[in-house]
Design a protein around this motif. Structure first.
Motif, PDB file in Angstrom:
ATOM      1  N   LEU A 279       0.846  -1.194   0.000  1.00 43.89           N
ATOM      2  CA  LEU A 279       0.000   0.000   0.000  1.00 43.89           C
ATOM      3  C   LEU A 279       0.884   1.249   0.000  1.00 43.89           C
ATOM      4  N   VAL A 282      -1.965   4.287   4.211  1.00 49.40           N
ATOM      5  CA  VAL A 282      -3.181   3.881   4.908  1.00 49.40           C
ATOM      6  C   VAL A 282      -3.480   4.992   5.903  1.00 49.40           C
ATOM      7  N   LEU A 294      -8.578  -3.895   8.052  1.00 55.87           N
ATOM      8  CA  LEU A 294      -8.290  -4.600   6.805  1.00 55.87           C
ATOM      9  C   LEU A 294      -7.290  -5.706   7.110  1.00 55.87           C
ATOM     10  N   ILE A 297      -5.041  -7.742   1.948  1.00 54.96           N
ATOM     11  CA  ILE A 297      -5.280  -7.146   0.636  1.00 54.96           C
ATOM     12  C   ILE A 297      -4.525  -7.995  -0.366  1.00 54.96           C
ATOM     13  N   ASN A 329     -13.708  -0.756  -0.046  1.00 60.38           N
ATOM     14  CA  ASN A 329     -12.987  -1.107  -1.270  1.00 60.38           C
ATOM     15  C   ASN A 329     -11.669  -0.332  -1.290  1.00 60.38           C
ATOM     16  N   VAL A 330     -10.610  -0.960  -1.800  1.00 62.71           N
ATOM     17  CA  VAL A 330      -9.294  -0.344  -1.894  1.00 62.71           C
ATOM     18  C   VAL A 330      -8.889  -0.336  -3.349  1.00 62.71           C
TER      19      VAL A 330
END
Length: 337
Positions: A279, A282, A294, A297, A329-330
């Protein structure tokens, strides 16, 4: 009988024939219940014209009635019948009958009663019963019952009604056998926990006042015993694989079905780590009171049974999966940029 309410004014718009029949029936009941039918003809005629309303009195003024018949109620009713009946639109009335269907909340008995009332004004004569039967077969709500009725070569009206009534009762009984607690109000709840958030599925009982005995405690205790901590999804739900959120899902760690990757017991966590994406950031919005955890992912290839749609953001097209059911949703930072 001074408090007895008379019927409303006679409606001289729309279906005059139907309006007259309904109104004069109510008026005759009012005359009998109030005792006016025992009084003189002059009082009865005056009551008729008063209750019928101003529009009916204007129509009355156009009638030619002999002087000796002006105080006769039967003559007055005949004049209004002749005025309303010729204006019956038979084509429209039959259209209303042939397009009648059983509503979502209407029972078979109320449906049949409605059809019989509609048929009275359609002049079907000796075909009345057979046409009502045909309309029941074509307009009944349950498709299975319609199929059974169509199999019958000799189907009188009474047999069709009895069969539909029996089918309706048996369907209600089967529904009660499958779900005996259908009348109890219940909602799905989400319980807060410290640490990773987990959804707890169960029945939320209405809080009983302290002064009233809680007769549902044995049933609530039984429902609590049916809940289990699922080793496949990490949630708490009834002991049934169909309601498990992981049912039908493929594990991204071992490739097997019906469990999540974070609860995979194969020990092959390196495969899952290899699929994890890095990521960029965050962030945490302090203004929002709820936190979202989360756990994983990961990136998976699209399967044939998944549903995607391409949407345009400015001059860029992005492919989205529709209705994932996820809490969040990411998307990659490069898409946001």
């Amino acid at each position: 009988m001074e408090q007895l309410k008379p019927p409303g004014a006679l409606n001289l718009e729309g279906n005059l024939s139907e309006n007259w029949k309904e109104w004069v029936q109510g008026f005759e009941l009012y005359m009998t219940a109030s005792g006016i039918e025992e009084k003189s003809g002059k009082v009865q005629v005056a009551t008729f014209l008063h209750v019928a309303g101003i529009e009916a009195r204007r129509v009355y003024n156009t009638f030619t009635i002999p002087e000796g018949d002006k105080e006769k109620l039967d003559v007055l009713k005949t004049k209004f019948y002749e005025y309303c009946e010729p204006r019956k639109n038979l084509t429209y009335l039959r259209h209303l009958f042939f397009t009648r269907s059983q509503g979502v909340n209407k029972t078979i008995d109320s449906f049949v009663t409605d059809l019989k009332n509609k048929a009275k004004n359609c002049d079907f004569n000796e075909l009345t019963d057979s046409l009502i039967r045909d309309r029941i077969v074509c307009g009944i709500r349950d498709e299975g019952t319609r199929v059974r009725l169509l199999r019958e070569t000799d189907l009188p009206l009474t047999k069709a009604v009895d069969f539909c009534r029996a089918q309706e009762i048996s369907s209600a009984q089967v529904s009660m056998l499958k779900n005996p607690q259908a009348d109890e109000a219940s909602v799905h709840t989400v319980h807060k926990q410290s640490g990773p958030r987990r959804k707890r599925y169960g029945n939320k009982k209405t809080k009983q006042p302290q002064h009233q005995p809680n007769n549902k405690q044995p049933q609530a205790r039984q429902n609590k015993l049916l809940l289990v901590d699922c080793r496949n999804c990490g949630h708490e739900h009834v002991r049934n694989s169909v309601v498990c959120p992981a049912f039908g899902k493929e594990c991204h760690t071992c490739g097997r079905m019906n469990h999540f990757a974070n609860l995979c017991r194969s020990g092959n966590n390196s495969h899952n780590n290899a699929r994890q994406k890095k990521l960029h950031t965050v962030g945490c919005d302090e203004s929002y009171s709820e936190d979202l955890f989360l756990g994983t992912i990961s990136s998976t290839g699209a399967r044939d049974n998944e549903w995607f749609e391409t949407l345009q953001f400015g001059d860029q097209f992005v492919k989205f999966k529709l209705d994932t059911g996820a809490d969040a949703n990411v998307i990659p930072k490069r898409v946001m940029d």
